[in-house]
Write an enzyme that holds these catalytic residues in place. Structure first.
Site, PDB file in Angstrom:
ATOM      1  N   CYS A 142       0.822  -1.208   0.000  1.00  0.00           N
ATOM      2  CA  CYS A 142       0.000   0.000   0.000  1.00  0.00           C
ATOM      3  C   CYS A 142       0.858   1.261   0.000  1.00  0.00           C
ATOM      4  CB  CYS A 142      -0.958  -0.005   1.191  1.00  0.00           C
ATOM      5  SG  CYS A 142      -0.194  -0.313   2.795  1.00  0.00           S
ATOM      6  N   HIS A 218      -6.034   4.569  10.931  1.00  0.00           N
ATOM      7  CA  HIS A 218      -6.620   5.144   9.720  1.00  0.00           C
ATOM      8  C   HIS A 218      -5.569   5.789   8.825  1.00  0.00           C
ATOM      9  CE1 HIS A 218     -10.502   4.083  11.068  1.00  0.00           C
ATOM     10  NE2 HIS A 218     -10.570   4.974  12.036  1.00  0.00           N
TER      11      HIS A 218
END
Length: 340
Positions: A142, A218
């Site tokens: 990612c 997050h």
């Protein structure tokens, strides 16, 4: 219509399934999993929008005992698909590769697998052409995916000589407990693998970096210091990022104060699970230091690799041989760039 199977219905697999289902030139044949989890339980409660296949007979028995409908086994459905997106736990995909090869199926693996599992270490924007016709591709992680998007964007504008990065890495995904409850930052040995991975995809760019684990969930935050081959102003950097459909330029004064603000905004937009496919660059962080350019990126770790995974399908099956045509098709079906 290209037929796609997602193997592994966890954090990434759920999102891969949703992303493929949005592609008008692809058919999601189904998803495969090996255990009764919250993800597979939710699949049942949603009315089984995707057919579920069991990874092996014992898993099928467990699904049926839990009342979760199963359409068959992985070995049953493999003959009906053109390509597999493997989103299993790291190491499992490498074992699955032999099964895919036995059935003559192409496959795309996620960043948790070792590079040796694939013929090509792949990124949709940076090296699409290398994936054309390949049997086995592996996506970048990612952080690396988002980092390469930004660096490739500038590299195609003015050329990038080198980059130095610092990653503030979220320690776990929302809902994870396996890393425990901590009140600490953990530093990894430099250089980080993301910098090394960038050089594998973009060998003409010299890269190094530091990674710090932080107890948040997050999103990751990356600072980038890039040395361009040609001088470019901060305003020109911002303009280049704004042209890119997988990069959002955000500002502090608009309320984007950090990772939590971006996650909240994605939920307010009605994005499933609060996901963003785009990375975010803070306009306020784009500054010059001599010739160098510095900026800060937000990486939505659970969903950022989905567009590049779909690009991989297009490359491996040669659905589009032109890089820009491929990524623009993926972007169109995912709704990327629609906010501009």
């Amino acid at each position: 219509m290209v037929k796609v199977l997602v193997v592994g219905y966890g954090v990434i697999g759920q999102r891969l399934a949703d992303g493929v289902a949005l592609q008008k030139d692809m058919e999601l044949v189904g998803v495969v999993d090996a255990a009764v989890t919250l993800s597979t339980r939710s699949l049942k409660e949603k009315g089984m929008p995707y057919k579920l296949y069991a990874a092996f007979p014992e898993a099928k028995e467990k699904f049926e005992a839990a009342g979760i409908p199963v359409s068959g086994l992985l070995t049953d459905v493999l003959n009906d698909v053109d390509i597999v997106l493997d989103a299993t736990t790291g190491g499992v995909g490498a074992k699955n590769k032999a099964l895919y090869a036995q059935h003559g199926k192409k496959a795309i693996f996620q960043g948790g697998e070792k590079n040796e599992v694939a013929d090509v270490f792949f990124h949709g924007y940076a090296n699409y052409e290398k994936g054309l016709g390949a049997d086995f591709l592996k996506l970048t992680s990612c952080n690396t995916t988002g980092l390469i998007r930004a660096v490739d964007c500038l590299d195609r504008k003015v050329g990038i000589e080198k980059v130095a990065i610092t990653i503030v890495r979220r320690v776990a995904d929302p809902g994870d407990y396996h890393r425990g409850l901590t009140n600490a930052l953990q530093v990894d040995k430099a250089p980080s693998h993301q910098a090394l991975d960038l050089m594998t995809i973009m060998p003409h760019v010299d890269a190094t970096g530091i990674l710090v684990h932080t107890p948040v969930t997050h999103g990751h935050f990356i600072t980038v210091v890039a040395t361009p081959k040609k001088d470019i102003s901060a305003e020109e950097v911002i303009a280049a990022f704004k042209e890119h459909d997988r990069i959002r330029v955000v500002r502090l004064e608009d309320g984007f104060l950090g990772n939590a603000s971006i996650f909240k905004y994605a939920r307010d937009l009605g994005r499933p699970r609060g996901d963003l496919y785009e990375i975010c660059v803070w306009e306020d962080t784009v500054v010059k230091s001599g010739k160098d350019v510095m900026f800060g990126i937000h990486i939505p770790q659970e969903s950022v690799t989905i567009p590049e995974s779909i690009d991989g399908i297009r490359a491996a099956l040669e659905m589009q041989t032109d890089r820009l045509e491929a990524v623009e098709t993926t972007n169109k079906y995912l709704g990327l760039g629609a906010w501009k």
